[in-house]
Design an enzyme around this catalytic site. Structure first.
Site, PDB file in Angstrom:
ATOM      1  CB  THR A 116     -21.250 -36.554  16.314  1.00  0.00           C
ATOM      2  OG1 THR A 116     -21.294 -36.640  17.745  1.00  0.00           O
ATOM      3  CG2 THR A 116     -21.331 -37.936  15.703  1.00  0.00           C
ATOM      4  N   PRO A 165     -16.612 -42.089  17.280  1.00  0.00           N
ATOM      5  CG  PRO A 165     -17.573 -43.817  16.021  1.00  0.00           C
ATOM      6  CD  PRO A 165     -16.625 -43.567  17.161  1.00  0.00           C
ATOM      7  CE1 TYR A 166     -21.394 -37.276  22.504  1.00  0.00           C
ATOM      8  CE2 TYR A 166     -19.218 -37.580  23.467  1.00  0.00           C
ATOM      9  CZ  TYR A 166     -20.421 -36.892  23.411  1.00  0.00           C
ATOM     10  OH  TYR A 166     -20.625 -35.825  24.243  1.00  0.00           O
ATOM     11  CB  ALA A 167     -15.250 -37.571  20.353  1.00  0.00           C
TER      12      ALA A 167
END
Length: 336
Positions: free
Chosen positions: A144, A140-142
């Site tokens: 975003t 999810p971080y990547a």
């Protein structure tokens, strides 16, 4: 030149601010201090608040009408946390970034540098990537970061703003002058965990050892944070020559071009540290990936930039920062 640095009280943002100051560029800091540190903004114009707060952004530009560009470093960045809290990560990194760019447009800001990430790539068979490699974010971080890049490109295509995305590989080290460093006492990345293991006399966990690398551990392109900061200075000074009305958005990789496995990082750490650490092998964490390193020369060609510091330099500066952090930051007894 005066620049607004969003997230400028964090690890990378504060280092960028110091590099700008050293180069004669005046930084204005905006940070909500969720992870940033007030101490890192000392001596600079500082606004405490959120990038989505339109009234605050308006006030910043009203009080500093000579801001010529924005460096957007404000984001949550811990991969396992993003797996556990994707809603929070999309809200902080995507939704607020959309509000932020809208506030910039309203205030006539036409230049933005976005802190992106090499974690958005699908690595090649040889574990290298360049700016044309497929986007295939694995956490999810990547995602975003990938969503923000696409969103910004759409906005730049029709609105009066140009956006340069700098895709960082894996930052290590600290400001060589020890003005700033990792604000977390116990950071979650590999080098931070090595320092913690050294301090505690515990073993370091190599998380994931079945990857298709030369020794089975993950591979990263470890780039010194001061080199990253210097790249931002180069990008600010060359911005108008890089982006045009016909091509208003662009991405550039910032890495050393050398891949280092986690096990090799342990060896490098033990070559520098006064107290060597031992390592044990464990399973990969949620969101962990094999990793990649850059093969691109775009940064050197367009920015005149290449990494100058070695991995050993980064480890040495990180160790030096660990010895002074608690005297420079107020919460020496806390983990934050």
């Amino acid at each position: 030149m005066k620049v607004l640095i969003a997230g400028g009280a964090g690890f990378i943002g504060s280092t960028v601010a110091s590099a700008c100051s050293d180069a004669g560029i005046t930084p204005v800091i905006l940070d909500n201090l969720v992870t940033g540190r007030r101490e890192f903004a000392r001596g600079k114009a500082f606004y405490e608040g959120d990038i989505a707060d339109g009234a605050l952004i308006d006030r910043v530009f009203e009080e500093h009408p000579d801001i010529e560009a924005v460096v957007h470093c404000a984001a949550l960045i811990v991969v396992p946390d993003s797996v556990g809290d994707p809603v929070g990560y999309y809200r902080a990194n995507v939704a607020k970034s959309l509000e932020f760019v809208a506030h910039l447009l309203r205030n006539g800001c036409s230049r933005m540098i976005f802190s992106s990430s090499a974690s958005i790539y699908r690595e090649g068979d040889d574990l290298t990537v360049d700016e044309s490699s497929p986007i295939d974010a694995k956490s999810p971080y990547a995602r975003t970061k990938a969503v923000c890049e696409a969103m910004f490109a759409d906005i730049a295509a029709s609105q009066p703003i140009k956006i340069l995305s700098l895709r960082y590989f894996n930052p290590i080290g600290a400001d060589p002058k020890m003005r700033t460093g990792l604000q977390l006492r116990h950071p979650s990345h590999a080098l931070g965990k090595m320092i913690q293991a050294m301090e505690n006399g515990s073993e370091f966990c190599v998380t994931g050892t079945t990857y298709g690398t030369r020794d089975g551990s993950g591979i990263r392109d470890y780039v010194h944070v001061w080199d990253l900061a210097s790249a931002h200075v180069a990008a600010l000074t060359r911005f108008d020559s890089l982006l045009t009305d016909e091509d208003p958005s662009l991405a550039i990789n910032l890495g050393t071009g050398t891949g280092t496995t986690v096990k090799e990082l342990v060896e490098a750490f033990n070559s520098v540290a006064d107290t060597p650490i031992s390592a044990i092998e464990t399973d990969a964490r949620p969101g962990d990936v094999v990793g990649a390193y850059t093969r691109s020369d775009r940064a050197e060609r367009l920015l005149g930039w290449r990494a100058e510091y070695s991995i050993v330099d980064g480890i040495r500066h990180s160790l030096q920062w660990a010895t002074v952090r608690d005297t420079l930051l107020a919460d020496s007894g806390q983990s934050r």
